[in-house]
Design a protein around this motif. Structure first.
Motif, PDB file in Angstrom:
ATOM      1  N   GLU A 396       1.093  -1.201  -0.415  1.00  0.00           N
ATOM      2  CA  GLU A 396       0.111   0.105   0.108  1.00  0.00           C
ATOM      3  C   GLU A 396       0.943   1.140   0.173  1.00  0.00           C
ATOM      4  O   GLU A 396       0.944   2.243  -0.376  1.00  0.00           O
ATOM      5  N   ALA A 397       2.119   1.261   0.442  1.00  0.00           N
ATOM      6  CA  ALA A 397       2.613   2.380   1.030  1.00  0.00           C
ATOM      7  C   ALA A 397       3.384   2.436  -0.324  1.00  0.00           C
ATOM      8  O   ALA A 397       3.543   3.725  -1.163  1.00  0.00           O
ATOM      9  N   GLU A 398       3.799   1.839  -1.160  1.00  0.00           N
ATOM     10  CA  GLU A 398       4.642   1.764  -2.539  1.00  0.00           C
ATOM     11  C   GLU A 398       3.552   1.893  -3.829  1.00  0.00           C
ATOM     12  O   GLU A 398       3.794   2.931  -3.896  1.00  0.00           O
ATOM     13  N   MET A 421      -6.594   6.929  -7.593  1.00  0.00           N
ATOM     14  CA  MET A 421      -5.293   6.646  -7.906  1.00  0.00           C
ATOM     15  C   MET A 421      -4.811   5.060  -8.103  1.00  0.00           C
ATOM     16  O   MET A 421      -4.040   5.049  -9.318  1.00  0.00           O
ATOM     17  N   ALA A 422      -4.640   4.492  -6.477  1.00  0.00           N
ATOM     18  CA  ALA A 422      -4.241   3.081  -6.941  1.00  0.00           C
ATOM     19  C   ALA A 422      -5.054   2.001  -8.069  1.00  0.00           C
ATOM     20  O   ALA A 422      -4.810   1.697  -8.400  1.00  0.00           O
ATOM     21  N   CYS A 423      -6.487   2.282  -7.874  1.00  0.00           N
ATOM     22  CA  CYS A 423      -6.769   1.467  -8.622  1.00  0.00           C
ATOM     23  C   CYS A 423      -6.685   1.944 -10.131  1.00  0.00           C
ATOM     24  O   CYS A 423      -5.505   0.776 -11.068  1.00  0.00           O
ATOM     25  N   ARG A 424      -5.720   2.956 -10.825  1.00  0.00           N
ATOM     26  CA  ARG A 424      -5.514   3.177 -11.474  1.00  0.00           C
ATOM     27  C   ARG A 424      -4.498   2.707 -11.941  1.00  0.00           C
ATOM     28  O   ARG A 424      -3.844   2.439 -13.182  1.00  0.00           O
ATOM     29  N   LEU A 425      -3.155   3.486 -11.049  1.00  0.00           N
ATOM     30  CA  LEU A 425      -2.036   2.329 -11.094  1.00  0.00           C
ATOM     31  C   LEU A 425      -2.412   0.523 -11.489  1.00  0.00           C
ATOM     32  O   LEU A 425      -1.172   0.146 -11.954  1.00  0.00           O
ATOM     33  N   ASP A 485      -5.965  -3.185   0.820  1.00  0.00           N
ATOM     34  CA  ASP A 485      -6.930  -2.367   0.418  1.00  0.00           C
ATOM     35  C   ASP A 485      -7.332  -1.395  -0.106  1.00  0.00           C
ATOM     36  O   ASP A 485      -6.336   0.079   0.100  1.00  0.00           O
ATOM     37  N   LEU A 486      -7.952  -1.624  -0.893  1.00  0.00           N
ATOM     38  CA  LEU A 486      -7.923   0.113  -2.136  1.00  0.00           C
ATOM     39  C   LEU A 486      -9.804   0.630  -1.533  1.00  0.00           C
ATOM     40  O   LEU A 486      -9.611   2.060  -2.514  1.00  0.00           O
ATOM     41  N   ARG A 487      -9.251   0.379  -0.076  1.00  0.00           N
ATOM     42  CA  ARG A 487     -11.488   1.394  -0.346  1.00  0.00           C
ATOM     43  C   ARG A 487     -10.642   2.990   0.015  1.00  0.00           C
ATOM     44  O   ARG A 487      -9.571   3.024   0.724  1.00  0.00           O
ATOM     45  N   PRO A 488     -11.704   3.663   0.142  1.00  0.00           N
ATOM     46  CA  PRO A 488     -11.018   5.105   0.622  1.00  0.00           C
ATOM     47  C   PRO A 488     -11.471   4.787   1.891  1.00  0.00           C
ATOM     48  O   PRO A 488     -10.171   5.843   2.458  1.00  0.00           O
ATOM     49  N   ALA A 489     -11.787   4.512   2.837  1.00  0.00           N
ATOM     50  CA  ALA A 489     -11.080   4.613   4.323  1.00  0.00           C
ATOM     51  C   ALA A 489     -10.192   3.853   4.792  1.00  0.00           C
ATOM     52  O   ALA A 489      -9.313   4.678   5.690  1.00  0.00           O
TER      53      ALA A 489
END
Length: 546
Positions: A396-398, A421-425, A485-489
């Motif tokens: 997640e940090a990466e 952003m994470a989903c797009r990556l 975990d890609l959820r906004p929370a």
């Protein structure tokens, strides 16, 4: 014997408000409390508690042999030993005592290694193996008998018992605010080596005795770790390397396993082709109980003149007195450097991190970064190094480092923007996504209902490999433990972390070396491992103090 002398010495030298004597047997506790009550200074309260501190409260006053014959009790002991620690802690007799009295100092003179090792895992193993042989051969054997022997074997394993005992004690003392924990340990052999002639069987040295030594020094290792854990008591161990004696000399009835040894008139018979080791006592003339002059050495048992003379001879075990041990204990409690603290000795002898390794660390990281760039890969986490959260946090940090680069940029964005952003990556770099999932780390989509995964998943753990029921609560627990975990929370949590990292620079305003602390080593640029190390130290309390 040792515990009594330690209590007596503490009462005389330190004048505590209260001394709590804890022992297995009620008669021992009552006798110690009565004797100390007549000797301690005015104002020192002496309290007694008895029972087995290695089991739950409700079992503490039942003999272990009786518990092992009770299927319900065996199941309960199994759960306390191998089940969740939190639940076992809540039922523990030991934890209850520490919570009740909240001691400032704990002196542990219980012969832990003996109590655990003499449950005799070897005899239990033979019994279980015999049952399995009977089953394989198709012989008639009751299921209850097999259950009894196999469960007894499992419950007699020494290391799970020792580890659970130390973890419960450590937690209890932390919660009670105990200042000092002092263990009176053992070498298991009275200071002798593998050539020890005193044994428990025809083998020399006996496996049971070697197990006692192994448990004793495994205990020392766990105490070493306890002493290196922040927030706990000062941890010390005095480890006598000789026979401890003595408490009394007298002429008394000899007992074995708590029962009087009877004196029978010998009978003469021919030595034939078969030798029966046990005959019915009714076939012999019973004369009286066996009474002999003995020296009582407490936990080590009683010895006749010949035995004591042999075992304490020069070059044998020799012996040390309880009073000398008690004197050392009091000195260690008040902070005198006796040179006899085994934990301190180990602590000062281990090889610590080196200057050379610190210099080479940056070189290794530079080489890894260069290889990542040349191969187009991301060497972030394999999932093989625990805790389970480590791989999740690193990946997640990466993603944050790849998408935003710096702490200020992450903090300035919204949680929804970070999630997108994470989903797009991951969509743009399917190789990155596939690497993560191939390592057993699933990726939970922002909707909380979709999962990217590989052939296996590390978290949750299922020893049997069976499918597990998914509920929202379980999903959230698994995601927190080991899923990307890609959820906004979740990204909102990351923003809180990064704000805390930026704010927690206690040495930042100081010149020179005072300005360099673990917190100030985190730069504005997101260095994946360094950021996660901060999380491990500050959220999980996982950091070294020496």
């Amino acid at each position: 014997m040792v515990g009594y002398q330690v209590a007596y010495r503490i009462a005389l030298d330190l004048h505590p408000e209260r001394i709590v004597i804890v022992s297995l047997r009620q008669d021992e506790v009552d006798q110690a409390v009565s004797a100390l009550g007549d000797l301690v200074p005015a104002g020192v309260e002496v309290v007694g508690e008895w029972g087995d501190v290695f089991v739950r409260e409700e079992f503490s006053r039942r003999p272990r042999a009786e518990l092992l014959e009770d299927p319900v009790a065996r199941d309960a002991i199994f759960e306390d030993l191998l089940g969740p620690l939190d639940a076992a802690y809540g039922r523990s007799r030991l934890a209850g005592l520490v919570e009740q009295y909240r001691p400032d100092v704990v002196v542990d003179a219980i012969n832990t290694a003996t109590g655990i090792s003499y449950q005799d895992v070897y005899a239990s193993s033979l019994a279980a193996e015999r049952d399995l042989d009977d089953l394989e051969a198709g012989r008639d054997i009751a299921v209850t008998a097999v259950s009894h022997d196999v469960e007894t074997l499992i419950l007699s394993q020494p290391l799970p018992q020792l580890i659970r005992h130390v973890l419960i004690l450590d937690r209890a003392m932390r919660q009670a605010g105990t200042r000092v924990y002092l263990k009176v340990g053992t070498t298991g052999t009275g200071g002798m080596g593998l050539n020890i002639p005193y044994t428990h069987s025809e083998d020399r040295p006996s496996a049971k005795l070697m197990t006692k030594t192994a448990v004793a020094f495994a205990h020392t290792g766990l105490l070493f770790l306890m002493g290196r854990t922040p927030g706990g008591p000062i941890v010390k161990e005095i480890k006598p390397a000789a026979l401890i004696g003595y408490s009394d000399v007298g002429h008394r009835v000899i007992r074995e396993k708590g029962h009087p040894v009877c004196r029978y008139r010998a009978r003469t018979e021919p030595l034939g082709n078969e030798l029966n080791l046990r005959l019915e006592p009714t076939g012999f003339v019973r004369e009286s109980s066996l009474e002999l002059p003995i020296v009582d050495t407490g936990e080590n048992g009683v010895f006749t003149k010949g035995e004591f003379e042999a075992i304490t001879s020069l070059g044998q075990m020799e012996f040390v007195t309880p009073e000398e041990i008690a004197h050392l204990c009091v000195q260690e409690i008040v902070g005198v450097n006796t040179g006899r603290d085994v934990v301190g000795t180990v602590d000062s002898s281990v090889l610590s991190p080196s200057y050379r390794a610190g210099v080479l660390r940056s070189r290794v990281l530079d080489e890894l970064r260069s290889l990542e760039e040349s191969t187009g890969t991301h060497g972030v986490a394999l999932g093989q190094l625990g805790p389970p959260e480590l791989s999740k946090l690193l990946w997640e940090a990466e993603l944050l480092a790849l998408g935003f680069g710096t702490l200020p940029a992450v903090v300035a964005a919204t949680a929804e923007e970070l999630s997108a952003m994470a989903c797009r990556l991951l969509d743009e770099r399917p190789g990155l996504r596939d690497t993560i999932t191939s390592l057993g780390i699933p990726i939970l989509h922002p909707d909380g209902a979709t999962l990217d995964r590989g052939p296996f998943i590390r978290i949750p753990e299922s020893p049997t490999g069976e499918a597990l029921k998914v509920t929202p609560a379980e999903r959230d627990r698994w995601a927190a433990k080991g899923w990307v975990d890609l959820r906004p929370a979740n990204f909102a949590c990351w923003q809180q972390r990064l704000r805390a990292i930026r704010a927690a620079h206690p040495g930042k305003g100081q010149p020179g070396s005072a300005g360099v602390t673990p917190e100030t080593t985190v730069t504005e640029a997101i260095e994946t491992g360094t950021v996660v190390a901060w999380v491990l130290a500050n959220e999980m309390g996982g950091y070294r103090i020496k």
